[in-house]
Scaffold this active site. Sequence first.
Site, PDB file in Angstrom:
ATOM      1  N   HIS A   1      -1.770 -21.752 -36.106  1.00  0.00           N
ATOM      2  CA  HIS A   1      -2.945 -21.891 -36.975  1.00  0.00           C
ATOM      3  C   HIS A   1      -3.182 -23.372 -37.256  1.00  0.00           C
ATOM      4  O   HIS A   1      -2.228 -24.124 -37.444  1.00  0.00           O
ATOM      5  CB  HIS A   1      -2.718 -21.169 -38.315  1.00  0.00           C
ATOM      6  CG  HIS A   1      -3.738 -21.561 -39.340  1.00  0.00           C
ATOM      7  ND1 HIS A   1      -4.975 -20.950 -39.423  1.00  0.00           N
ATOM      8  CD2 HIS A   1      -3.732 -22.534 -40.299  1.00  0.00           C
ATOM      9  CE1 HIS A   1      -5.677 -21.521 -40.388  1.00  0.00           C
ATOM     10  NE2 HIS A   1      -4.942 -22.488 -40.937  1.00  0.00           N
TER      11      HIS A   1
ATOM     12  N   GLU B   1      -5.782 -24.888 -48.019  1.00  0.00           N
ATOM     13  CA  GLU B   1      -4.588 -24.276 -47.411  1.00  0.00           C
ATOM     14  C   GLU B   1      -3.315 -25.022 -47.797  1.00  0.00           C
ATOM     15  O   GLU B   1      -2.278 -24.399 -48.057  1.00  0.00           O
ATOM     16  CB  GLU B   1      -4.772 -24.221 -45.889  1.00  0.00           C
ATOM     17  CG  GLU B   1      -5.863 -23.220 -45.511  1.00  0.00           C
ATOM     18  CD  GLU B   1      -6.304 -23.292 -44.050  1.00  0.00           C
ATOM     19  OE1 GLU B   1      -5.694 -24.057 -43.262  1.00  0.00           O
ATOM     20  OE2 GLU B   1      -7.255 -22.569 -43.702  1.00  0.00           O
TER      21      GLU B   1
ATOM     22  N   TYR C   1      -6.483 -16.030 -45.580  1.00  0.00           N
ATOM     23  CA  TYR C   1      -7.481 -15.495 -44.630  1.00  0.00           C
ATOM     24  C   TYR C   1      -8.623 -14.768 -45.348  1.00  0.00           C
ATOM     25  O   TYR C   1      -9.263 -13.900 -44.750  1.00  0.00           O
ATOM     26  CB  TYR C   1      -6.795 -14.553 -43.634  1.00  0.00           C
ATOM     27  CG  TYR C   1      -6.036 -15.272 -42.531  1.00  0.00           C
ATOM     28  CD1 TYR C   1      -6.669 -16.206 -41.695  1.00  0.00           C
ATOM     29  CD2 TYR C   1      -4.687 -15.004 -42.285  1.00  0.00           C
ATOM     30  CE1 TYR C   1      -5.981 -16.848 -40.673  1.00  0.00           C
ATOM     31  CE2 TYR C   1      -3.996 -15.647 -41.252  1.00  0.00           C
ATOM     32  CZ  TYR C   1      -4.655 -16.567 -40.456  1.00  0.00           C
ATOM     33  OH  TYR C   1      -3.975 -17.195 -39.427  1.00  0.00           O
TER      34      TYR C   1
ATOM     35  N   LYS D   1       3.035 -19.645 -35.859  1.00  0.00           N
ATOM     36  CA  LYS D   1       3.023 -18.233 -36.245  1.00  0.00           C
ATOM     37  C   LYS D   1       4.295 -17.507 -35.789  1.00  0.00           C
ATOM     38  O   LYS D   1       5.064 -18.028 -34.966  1.00  0.00           O
ATOM     39  CB  LYS D   1       1.769 -17.582 -35.667  1.00  0.00           C
ATOM     40  CG  LYS D   1       0.465 -18.153 -36.274  1.00  0.00           C
ATOM     41  CD  LYS D   1      -0.772 -17.522 -35.658  1.00  0.00           C
ATOM     42  CE  LYS D   1      -2.040 -17.997 -36.332  1.00  0.00           C
ATOM     43  NZ  LYS D   1      -3.255 -17.374 -35.722  1.00  0.00           N
TER      44      LYS D   1
ATOM     45  N   ASN E   1      -1.699 -15.577 -31.020  1.00  0.00           N
ATOM     46  CA  ASN E   1      -2.134 -16.874 -30.489  1.00  0.00           C
ATOM     47  C   ASN E   1      -1.344 -18.064 -31.041  1.00  0.00           C
ATOM     48  O   ASN E   1      -1.843 -19.188 -31.089  1.00  0.00           O
ATOM     49  CB  ASN E   1      -3.649 -17.058 -30.659  1.00  0.00           C
ATOM     50  CG  ASN E   1      -4.085 -17.066 -32.105  1.00  0.00           C
ATOM     51  OD1 ASN E   1      -3.277 -16.868 -33.007  1.00  0.00           O
ATOM     52  ND2 ASN E   1      -5.364 -17.309 -32.332  1.00  0.00           N
TER      53      ASN E   1
HETATM   54  P1  IDP Z   1      -8.694 -19.720 -35.693  1.00  0.00           P
HETATM   55  O1  IDP Z   1      -7.248 -19.352 -35.952  1.00  0.00           O
HETATM   56  O2  IDP Z   1      -8.875 -20.316 -34.321  1.00  0.00           O
HETATM   57  O3  IDP Z   1      -9.289 -20.570 -36.771  1.00  0.00           O
HETATM   58  P2  IDP Z   1     -10.181 -17.478 -36.803  1.00  0.00           P
HETATM   59  O4  IDP Z   1     -11.491 -16.985 -36.299  1.00  0.00           O
HETATM   60  O5  IDP Z   1     -10.144 -18.210 -38.098  1.00  0.00           O
HETATM   61  O6  IDP Z   1      -9.535 -18.360 -35.631  1.00  0.00           O
HETATM   62  O7  IDP Z   1      -9.204 -16.226 -36.858  1.00  0.00           O
HETATM   63  C1  IDP Z   1      -7.965 -16.309 -37.513  1.00  0.00           C
HETATM   64  C2  IDP Z   1      -6.928 -15.610 -36.689  1.00  0.00           C
HETATM   65  O8  IDP Z   1      -7.253 -14.223 -36.610  1.00  0.00           O
HETATM   66  C3  IDP Z   1      -6.825 -16.057 -35.231  1.00  0.00           C
HETATM   67  O9  IDP Z   1      -6.076 -17.238 -35.045  1.00  0.00           O
HETATM   68  C4  IDP Z   1      -6.139 -14.853 -34.611  1.00  0.00           C
HETATM   69  O10 IDP Z   1      -4.731 -14.853 -34.926  1.00  0.00           O
HETATM   70  C5  IDP Z   1      -6.793 -13.701 -35.381  1.00  0.00           C
HETATM   71  N1  IDP Z   1      -7.933 -13.138 -34.650  1.00  0.00           N
HETATM   72  C6  IDP Z   1      -9.150 -13.702 -34.458  1.00  0.00           C
HETATM   73  N2  IDP Z   1      -9.944 -12.901 -33.724  1.00  0.00           N
HETATM   74  C7  IDP Z   1      -9.204 -11.803 -33.435  1.00  0.00           C
HETATM   75  C8  IDP Z   1      -9.471 -10.596 -32.703  1.00  0.00           C
HETATM   76  O11 IDP Z   1     -10.547 -10.395 -32.174  1.00  0.00           O
HETATM   77  N3  IDP Z   1      -8.443  -9.701 -32.628  1.00  0.00           N
HETATM   78  C9  IDP Z   1      -7.225  -9.901 -33.208  1.00  0.00           C
HETATM   79  N4  IDP Z   1      -6.939 -11.016 -33.903  1.00  0.00           N
HETATM   80  C10 IDP Z   1      -7.914 -11.961 -34.015  1.00  0.00           C
HETATM   81 MG    MG Z   2      -9.688 -20.119 -38.762  1.00  0.00          MG
END
Ligand code: IDP
Ligand code: MG
Length: 168
Positions: free
Chosen positions: A135, A146, A69, A29, A132
């Site tokens: 992805h 994807e 997304y 990212k 974070n």
């Molecule tokens: P993942 O990336 O571990 O699969 P997902 O639940 O699919 O997690 O969420 C996609 C992305 O959305 C996360 O990697 C993160 O960047 C963002 N995200 C998830 N939860 C939150 C939140 O509570 N606040 C802000 N961003 C979030």
């Molecule tokens: Mg995800």
Amino acid sequence: MICFLLSLFSQIFQSGWTGVNERTFIAIKPDAVQRKLVGQIIQRFEKKGFKLVALKLVQASEDLLLDHYWDLRNKTFFSELIHYMRSGPVVAMVWQGLNVVKTARVILGETNPADSLPGTIRGDYCVDVGKNVIHGSDSVQSAQKEIFLWFKHGELQLWEHHSTPWIY
Ligand code: IDP
Ligand code: MG
């Protein structure tokens, strides 16, 4: 000859991506690109024994991210997420290998870095769920969707990993 064509066909088309031909979509990212973590992240997948099948630096469009997304469109953080993913280039990749979808998620760690163990990418390199760093597809089906969204067919390379007999 027929066997060869069938095996080529199954390598090319996504329905054949099983076993050692399983593939996943990984995106480094924008925060990780800015923080110069690209090399270290790629090295973790290489050292594990997975095969790099495609890689490019992309400034993702809003449309692409909305598709990517789509499942999260009703989440409160959705617009923040799209803004974050558009804040700079991402390194889009396809990695291949046995159980690569599940194993890559283990290598990544949990969605929230605070829940991620040291030794995982998110456990080692970040602190905030909104930044974070990486992805990874959450299932084989998501990976197929994807990869199709982010890559054109000709951007995936069919090549022989010389160390395959030392990994499998
Ligand atoms: P993942 O990336 O571990 O699969 P997902 O639940 O699919 O997690 O969420 C996609 C992305 O959305 C996360 O990697 C993160 O960047 C963002 N995200 C998830 N939860 C939150 C939140 O509570 N606040 C802000 N961003 C979030
Ligand atoms: Mg995800």
